[in-house]
Design a protein around this motif. Structure first.
Motif, PDB file in Angstrom:
ATOM      1  N   GLY A 105     -22.346  46.399  96.953  1.00 34.01           N
ATOM      2  CA  GLY A 105     -22.065  47.152  98.066  1.00 34.01           C
ATOM      3  C   GLY A 105     -20.545  48.449  98.171  1.00 34.01           C
ATOM      4  N   TYR A 151     -27.516  51.846 100.843  1.00 41.10           N
ATOM      5  CA  TYR A 151     -26.649  50.467 100.775  1.00 41.10           C
ATOM      6  C   TYR A 151     -28.122  49.703 100.107  1.00 41.10           C
ATOM      7  CZ  TYR A 151     -23.865  46.357 101.650  1.00 41.10           C
ATOM      8  OH  TYR A 151     -22.669  45.671 101.299  1.00 41.10           O
ATOM      9  N   ALA A 154     -27.445  48.175  96.714  1.00 42.68           N
ATOM     10  CA  ALA A 154     -26.820  47.189  96.880  1.00 42.68           C
ATOM     11  C   ALA A 154     -27.080  46.428  97.411  1.00 42.68           C
ATOM     12  CB  ALA A 154     -25.560  48.082  97.713  1.00 42.68           C
TER      13      ALA A 154
END
Length: 166
Positions: A105, A151, A154
């Protein structure tokens, strides 16, 4: 039994990949992907015999991620995907999954900060001919306006790394 575990691990990798691609394209993660990953991970944990311990860790991660959602730091789909993803790994890999997700991230955020400096927002209302062209155009628009990070990329990167490490 070994082939069943391998099939479930491949399915988990595909669910992670689907979540990342969907989040990148639309900034949303369908509930079905998180649900299928949850069921897939539960089956893996039952086969390994560590279901209760990993469920406890996943619940803790869900509650912490829910706090992040309340603060506006994570999206709701990210919270569900992160908790469901916990079930894809043994308890010993839980900390690695969370650490790698945070590391990925941070890397994603740095990439987006860099791209914000070099990518210009698309001009006009031209629509690309392909889905990929439309996604790229939308992504340029999001980067130029400092939109939310995908996200799930990630989370999925961490999950895929750990699955491929096996």
């Amino acid at each position: 039994m070994t082939s069943c575990i391998l099939i479930l691990q491949v399915a988990a990798a595909l669910f992670f990949l689907a979540a990342a691609l969907n989040d990148l394209a639309t900034r949303s993660i369908p509930n079905g992907i998180s649900l299928f990953l949850l069921v897939d991970g539960a089956a893996l944990r039952l086969l390994h015999g560590d279901f209760a311990a990993v469920c406890g860790a996943a619940l803790l991660v869900f509650l912490l991620a829910l706090f992040c959602w309340f603060r506006g730091w994570l999206g709701g789909g990210d919270v569900k995907l992160l908790a469901a993803g916990m079930l894809a790994f043994p308890l010993a890999d839980s900390a690695d999954f969370i650490f790698l997700t945070a590391l990925m991230g941070g890397g994603l955020a740095l990439i987006y900060l860099f791209l914000h400096r070099v990518v210009k927002a698309p001009q006009g209302a031209r629509a690309g001919k392909s889905v990929l062209a439309r996604v790229a155009r939308a992504e340029r628009w999001r980067i130029a306006r400092r939109g939310p990070l995908p996200y799930a990329v990630a989370i999925a990167s961490a999950g895929l790394f750990l699955l491929l490490r096996r």
